[in-house]
Design an enzyme around this catalytic site. Structure first.
Site, mmCIF file in Angstrom:
data_model
loop_
_atom_site.group_PDB
_atom_site.id
_atom_site.type_symbol
_atom_site.label_atom_id
_atom_site.label_comp_id
_atom_site.label_asym_id
_atom_site.label_seq_id
_atom_site.Cartn_x
_atom_site.Cartn_y
_atom_site.Cartn_z
ATOM 1 C CG LEU A 79 0.206 -4.764 -1.776
ATOM 2 C CD1 LEU A 79 1.152 -4.897 -2.958
ATOM 3 C CD2 LEU A 79 0.723 -5.573 -0.587
ATOM 4 C CB THR A 80 1.054 0.079 2.559
ATOM 5 O OG1 THR A 80 0.688 -0.914 3.520
ATOM 6 C CG2 THR A 80 1.200 1.420 3.249
ATOM 7 C CG PHE A 81 4.001 3.024 -0.679
ATOM 8 C CD1 PHE A 81 3.974 2.836 0.696
ATOM 9 C CD2 PHE A 81 4.951 3.897 -1.203
ATOM 10 C CE1 PHE A 81 4.869 3.482 1.534
ATOM 11 C CE2 PHE A 81 5.854 4.556 -0.376
ATOM 12 C CZ PHE A 81 5.826 4.347 0.994
#
Ligand code: AMP
Ligand code: ZN
Ligand code: ZN
Length: 418
Positions: A79-81
């Protein structure tokens, strides 16, 4: 007093794989008296094989004149974060504390990407030391054109120059800001640049669509503007540039939904989040063990674990912010509820990431160019925790304790820069 997670982990797991992966800090080689500036660029959701579509001529040229990896493995969850913070700390999400895009913490409450207050609250990020903080401590100026974590006051520090995230800023505007920062008399030594169009199109339409191809073209055009700007300033061969992604993207057909409310009564649990990686905590007075038994039994299109039973290779589950029960969708599936689907009238995102980080569709872009990098070299896949020790070496900074391995990436540097 809150004991830092890393210390807790090392006390409790001194002899387990969870802690053994945490490598000690290694002093950087004093290879350069005054290091070249380093620009770290993220193209969110740029899957490794997108480069072969022939739609990224600038990136291909940078790769031909520099280094390209066959792929770069994200950390779990993809995922991004979690992965952006891994890239600038060298720590796996379980170790740096940004364990998901959506989190619950008993002290801090709820974290979501759209919650500006949470995203800019340094307490969420303070289990790790981002590269810009170490740079600052050693007198290297930093400027960030977006990067998760840069808006937060981490251990009392921000990058020297940073902007609150604003998705409306066009790719060209972001490039122009970076070029303007490089024009300052006190030129920053470490900069970031972030693009999100490829990820947005991947979610909305799926990875194998004309819309993603348009986003690839648009992002490459912004990179061409950057390269031209660097060339005009005489910087193109004097700045090290790393262009990478946080994860890839998998197609998820409209019909591929696991309706978890049909399996267990969701009123009996505290739901942290749905999606590719769903998370649940016990609710007082409810039989959580029964729910765990039911979901940990083999399920169609997903797998669930108590956080203590997550497979070791995912390196996930020790952090207190990881929910007690995790359900991971098979690649190409989403975990949702009947009510959510009804509310969305069936319109769901057609591309997703967050899956098992070894899946080929989750592998990310890595291209590097500049005076420190070999020319025309293709390297084998490596883990994204290794980017941090590489960057610390390039900036001649002492790396904080991390999960990466400089030895895995040193071969991409010219001998005099190793
Ligand atoms: P996801 O695809 O859910 O993992 O999240 C990616 C999205 O996060 C991007 O497409 C951006 O819109 C958003 N995003 C990226 N950086 C930030 C930031 N610093 N603050 C808030 N949202 C962000
Ligand atoms: Zn992303
Ligand atoms: Zn995304």
């Amino acid at each position: 007093m809150k004991i830092p997670f890393r210390l807790l982990c090392c006390l409790a797991l001194a002899f387990s794989a969870g802690c053994a992966t945490q490598r000690p800090a290694v002093a950087p080689a004093a290879s350069q008296a005054a290091p070249s500036p380093l620009l770290l660029i993220s193209i969110d959701g740029y899957r490794a094989d997108y480069l072969q579509r022939g739609l990224s001529p600038t990136l291909e040229q940078l790769a031909r004149d520099g280094v390209r990896a066959v792929g770069m493995q994200p950390s779990f969850p993809s995922l991004t974060f979690p992965n952006h913070y891994t890239l600038v700390t060298g720590l796996r999400p379980d170790h740096h504390g940004i364990v998901n895009n959506t989190m619950l913490d008993p002290q801090l409450g709820k974290f979501t990407l759209s919650n500006r207050k949470a995203v800019s609250d340094g307490r969420w990020w303070s289990e790790a030391t981002p590269l810009w903080e170490t740079a600052d401590q050693h007198g290297v100026r930093t400027a960030t054109m977006f990067w998760p974590g840069t808006e937060a006051d981490i251990h009392g520090r921000h990058p020297d120059q940073w902007l609150p995230y604003n998705g409306a800023l066009t790719p060209n505007q972001r490039v122009d800001q970076v070029l303007a920062w490089l024009d300052q008399p006190q030129r920053p030594g470490f900069l970031t640049l972030y693009f999100d169009g490829v990820d947005h199109a991947g979610h909305t339409y799926g990875p194998d669509t004309p819309e993603v191809n348009d986003a690839l073209r648009e992002t490459d055009a912004a990179l061409a503007r950057l390269v031209e700007g660097l060339r005009r300033r005489g910087l193109i061969d004097r700045i090290n540039v790393i262009v990478l992604a946080d994860h890839g993207m998998a197609p998820v057909p409209q019909a591929n939904s696991v309706l978890i409310d049909k399996l267990v009564p969701l009123d009996d649990v505290q739901t942290v989040g749905f999606g590719v990686l769903a998370g649940f905590n016990p609710k007082p007075g409810k039989d959580f063990a029964a729910i765990e038994r039911k979901l940990e039994a083999p399920q169609q299109h997903m797998q669930c674990w108590d956080k203590t039973r997550v497979p070791v290779r995912l390196a996930y589950g020790h952090n207190p912010r990881v929910p007690q029960l995790l359900c991971l969708a098979d690649v190409g599936w989403r975990i949702t509820t009947t009510a959510f689907l009804a509310q969305k009238h069936g319109t769901v995102s057609l591309g997703e990431h967050g899956y098992d980080n070894i899946d080929p569709r989750m592998q990310a872009l890595f291209v590097a160019h500049g005076p420190a990098f070999e020319r025309g070299v293709v390297v084998k896949p490596f883990a994204n925790v290794d980017v941090y020790p590489l960057m610390a070496h390039l900036l001649n900074l002492p790396p904080a304790a991390n999960d990466g391995d400089y030895g895995a990436v040193r071969g991409m540097l010219r001998p005099e820069a190793r």
